[in-house]
Design a protein around this motif. Structure first.
Motif, PDB file in Angstrom:
ATOM      1  N   ARG A 263       0.923  -1.140  -0.155  1.00 37.98           N
ATOM      2  CA  ARG A 263       0.014   0.226  -0.188  1.00 37.98           C
ATOM      3  C   ARG A 263       1.460   1.329  -0.010  1.00 37.98           C
ATOM      4  N   VAL A 264       2.087   1.053   0.686  1.00 41.61           N
ATOM      5  CA  VAL A 264       2.894   2.438   0.858  1.00 41.61           C
ATOM      6  C   VAL A 264       3.692   2.402  -0.330  1.00 41.61           C
ATOM      7  N   LEU A 265       3.965   1.162  -1.064  1.00 43.37           N
ATOM      8  CA  LEU A 265       4.737   1.564  -2.116  1.00 43.37           C
ATOM      9  C   LEU A 265       4.385   1.360  -3.848  1.00 43.37           C
ATOM     10  N   ARG A 266       3.589   0.677  -3.699  1.00 46.73           N
ATOM     11  CA  ARG A 266       2.772   1.010  -4.525  1.00 46.73           C
ATOM     12  C   ARG A 266       2.386   2.898  -4.832  1.00 46.73           C
ATOM     13  N   GLY A 267       2.222   3.680  -4.122  1.00 48.99           N
ATOM     14  CA  GLY A 267       1.770   4.781  -4.005  1.00 48.99           C
ATOM     15  C   GLY A 267       2.408   5.756  -4.100  1.00 48.99           C
ATOM     16  N   PHE A 268       4.246   5.177  -3.718  1.00 45.41           N
ATOM     17  CA  PHE A 268       5.542   6.044  -2.943  1.00 45.41           C
ATOM     18  C   PHE A 268       6.883   6.421  -4.739  1.00 45.41           C
ATOM     19  N   LEU A 269       6.418   5.150  -5.421  1.00 44.21           N
ATOM     20  CA  LEU A 269       7.497   4.864  -6.610  1.00 44.21           C
ATOM     21  C   LEU A 269       6.965   5.726  -7.513  1.00 44.21           C
ATOM     22  N   PRO A 270       5.525   5.977  -8.310  1.00 46.26           N
ATOM     23  CA  PRO A 270       5.502   7.607  -8.996  1.00 46.26           C
ATOM     24  C   PRO A 270       5.909   8.427  -8.658  1.00 46.26           C
ATOM     25  N   THR A 271       6.014   8.998  -7.409  1.00 47.46           N
ATOM     26  CA  THR A 271       6.062  10.073  -7.172  1.00 47.46           C
ATOM     27  C   THR A 271       7.771  10.315  -6.663  1.00 47.46           C
ATOM     28  N   CYS A 272       8.522   9.646  -6.958  1.00 48.91           N
ATOM     29  CA  CYS A 272      10.168   9.537  -6.805  1.00 48.91           C
ATOM     30  C   CYS A 272      10.682  10.452  -8.175  1.00 48.91           C
ATOM     31  N   GLY A 273      11.671  11.115  -7.532  1.00 52.06           N
ATOM     32  CA  GLY A 273      12.459  11.431  -8.838  1.00 52.06           C
ATOM     33  C   GLY A 273      13.346  10.587  -9.072  1.00 52.06           C
ATOM     34  N   PRO A 274      14.603  11.409  -9.754  1.00 53.19           N
ATOM     35  CA  PRO A 274      15.042  10.340 -10.798  1.00 53.19           C
ATOM     36  C   PRO A 274      16.457   9.711  -9.294  1.00 53.19           C
ATOM     37  N   LYS A 276      15.993   9.374  -6.596  1.00 48.74           N
ATOM     38  CA  LYS A 276      15.328   8.367  -5.442  1.00 48.74           C
ATOM     39  C   LYS A 276      15.132   6.706  -5.854  1.00 48.74           C
ATOM     40  N   ILE A 277      14.937   7.067  -7.291  1.00 48.37           N
ATOM     41  CA  ILE A 277      14.470   5.893  -8.400  1.00 48.37           C
ATOM     42  C   ILE A 277      15.477   4.992  -8.387  1.00 48.37           C
ATOM     43  N   GLU A 278      16.976   5.708  -8.833  1.00 46.81           N
ATOM     44  CA  GLU A 278      18.230   4.624  -8.594  1.00 46.81           C
ATOM     45  C   GLU A 278      19.581   4.517  -7.399  1.00 46.81           C
ATOM     46  N   ALA A 279      18.767   5.255  -6.998  1.00 48.40           N
ATOM     47  CA  ALA A 279      19.195   4.285  -5.333  1.00 48.40           C
ATOM     48  C   ALA A 279      18.412   3.143  -5.120  1.00 48.40           C
ATOM     49  N   ILE A 284      18.447  -3.483  -7.041  1.00 51.85           N
ATOM     50  CA  ILE A 284      16.761  -4.468  -7.744  1.00 51.85           C
ATOM     51  C   ILE A 284      16.539  -3.798  -8.692  1.00 51.85           C
ATOM     52  N   GLU A 285      15.510  -5.347  -9.702  1.00 56.29           N
ATOM     53  CA  GLU A 285      15.881  -5.441 -10.631  1.00 56.29           C
ATOM     54  C   GLU A 285      14.236  -5.070 -10.818  1.00 56.29           C
ATOM     55  N   ALA A 286      13.058  -5.668  -9.940  1.00 47.62           N
ATOM     56  CA  ALA A 286      11.926  -5.277 -10.536  1.00 47.62           C
ATOM     57  C   ALA A 286      11.077  -5.274  -8.991  1.00 47.62           C
ATOM     58  N   PHE A 287       9.738  -4.616  -8.526  1.00 48.38           N
ATOM     59  CA  PHE A 287       9.932  -5.014  -7.653  1.00 48.38           C
ATOM     60  C   PHE A 287       8.318  -5.752  -7.665  1.00 48.38           C
ATOM     61  N   ALA A 288       7.436  -6.520  -7.299  1.00 48.85           N
ATOM     62  CA  ALA A 288       6.162  -6.841  -8.006  1.00 48.85           C
ATOM     63  C   ALA A 288       4.999  -6.806  -6.709  1.00 48.85           C
ATOM     64  N   MET A 289       3.903  -6.712  -7.090  1.00 57.13           N
ATOM     65  CA  MET A 289       3.120  -6.728  -5.230  1.00 57.13           C
ATOM     66  C   MET A 289       1.596  -6.605  -6.483  1.00 57.13           C
ATOM     67  N   GLU A 290       0.662  -6.822  -4.990  1.00 59.37           N
ATOM     68  CA  GLU A 290      -0.753  -6.481  -6.062  1.00 59.37           C
ATOM     69  C   GLU A 290      -1.341  -5.475  -5.323  1.00 59.37           C
ATOM     70  N   LEU A 298       0.609  -5.794  -9.909  1.00 63.86           N
ATOM     71  CA  LEU A 298       1.675  -4.295 -10.340  1.00 63.86           C
ATOM     72  C   LEU A 298       3.475  -4.888 -10.984  1.00 63.86           C
ATOM     73  N   ARG A 299       3.885  -4.360 -11.373  1.00 66.59           N
ATOM     74  CA  ARG A 299       5.173  -4.510 -11.869  1.00 66.59           C
ATOM     75  C   ARG A 299       5.905  -2.868 -11.776  1.00 66.59           C
ATOM     76  N   PHE A 300       7.062  -2.644 -10.857  1.00 69.94           N
ATOM     77  CA  PHE A 300       7.944  -1.608 -11.295  1.00 69.94           C
ATOM     78  C   PHE A 300       9.517  -2.309 -11.503  1.00 69.94           C
ATOM     79  N   THR A 301       9.361  -1.392 -12.375  1.00 71.77           N
ATOM     80  CA  THR A 301      11.173  -1.279 -12.885  1.00 71.77           C
ATOM     81  C   THR A 301      11.489   0.447 -12.895  1.00 71.77           C
ATOM     82  N   ALA A 302      12.511   0.132 -13.534  1.00 67.04           N
ATOM     83  CA  ALA A 302      13.098   2.307 -13.746  1.00 67.04           C
ATOM     84  C   ALA A 302      13.554   1.892 -15.079  1.00 67.04           C
TER      85      ALA A 302
END
Length: 318
Positions: A263-274, A276-279, A284-290, A298-302
């Motif tokens: 619930r935290v990560l799926r809302g946080f990642l779209p708001t991150c600047g470059p 934070k995303i790089e760090a 990590i290659e990808a995060f996956a979650m409900e 949902l699957r997030f990559t950079a």
């Protein structure tokens, strides 16, 4: 530390064996309350308390109480609670002890009269695996999308890991203990040993892991944790993720960051600047979650300093 150095919520015992004692709620880890001497507020003479009964942690300026799979449950304002935000003046009943939370009062930390040796690890009483930690409307055997979610996660080409919140449901501790996979708390040191059963835990999920099946079947849609892929060794992944347990707020104050809560990560990642995303994606290659709808994964990559969100529908079991 002087009594007037810290402000915020304190937990005060208003009736029971330790009436009058107070404990400051720290900002960098949960405050543990229970019968075990390893607890921050240890009430060994209350036989109705569990070894680790409940915790209170500060998250983004709020205070969250969690029942830690206690034998007799925890009540907040006379209602049974598994996870609830606290407000000034709320009353908490656990065992035969009544507490209240008070804002902006000098703290007087309570220390056990006989501190446990560093090698000692707290244990909670076992809880029947059929008990649900929270009422979510999801059947105890899992949501109708679990088979499809497992299949999608098994398609990942890189090694698969999960970070699960061991305090989310008492069944998590049972599953981790029975599976035999490589696991480690993200906390370290003495506090890491104390919080091992109730904190964020990194899990390696090798091909064919039955633990993956169990975590998805029991926890999909109930925010047990997040999955991730990485080609780095287990120790490197753990070291990397530990960097994000505490983050700095806009005012320069460190805050506890629950990145392992979907619930935290799926809302946080779209708001991150470059930066934070790089760090975050450095190891990590990808995060996956409900998704909020458990019928979607949902699957997030950079890419290019941005978090790329992929959403896929899951098939419902007939």
């Amino acid at each position: 530390m002087s009594e007037d150095q810290e402000a915020g919520f304190v937990l005060r015992v208003i009736s029971g064996p330790l009436a009058g004692q107070t404990a400051h709620i720290p900002g960098d880890r949960p405050l543990l309350v229970g019968r075990a001497p390893e607890s921050d507020l240890s009430i060994s003479s209350d036989g109705e308390l569990s070894a680790l009964h409940f915790s209170v942690e500060q998250i983004d300026g709020s205070y969250l109480l969690r029942d830690l799979g206690s034998r007799n449950g925890t009540q907040v304002n006379r209602e049974r609670a598994r996870e609830v935000s606290l407000r000034d003046g709320d009353e908490i009943r656990a065992g035969a002890t009544l507490f209240t939370v008070v804002r902006h009062e000098p703290s007087r930390r309570y220390a056990p009269t006989e501190p446990a040796p560093p090698s000692r690890r707290a244990r909670t009483e076992p809880v029947p695996s059929s008990r649900r930690a929270r009422r979510t409307g999801i059947p105890a055997t899992g949501s109708p999308f679990t088979a499809s979610a497992r299949a999608r996660l098994r398609q990942e080409r890189s090694p698969l890991f999960a970070v699960v919140d061991a305090a989310r449901d008492p069944r998590i501790r049972l599953l981790l203990g029975e599976a035999g996979e490589q696991t480690a708390s993200l906390y370290t040191g003495f506090q890491g040993e104390i919080l091992a059963d109730v904190g964020p835990t990194l899990v390696h999920l090798p091909p064919g892991s039955t633990l993956l099946d169990a975590l998805v079947d029991c926890g999909w849609g109930d925010s047990w944790g997040v999955f991730l892929t990485s080609n780095r060794p287990f120790g490197d992944v753990r070291k990397h993720l530990r960097r994000f347990l505490l983050v700095e707020s806009g005012t320069g104050k460190q805050q506890y960051f629950r990145f392992y809560d979907p619930r935290v990560l799926r809302g946080f990642l779209p708001t991150c600047g470059p930066r934070k995303i790089e760090a975050l994606f450095e190891e990590i290659e990808a995060f996956a979650m409900e998704a909020e709808d458990p019928g979607k994964l949902l699957r997030f990559t950079a890419q290019g300093g941005k978090a790329i969100r992929e959403e896929s529908a899951l098939e419902r079991e007939s």
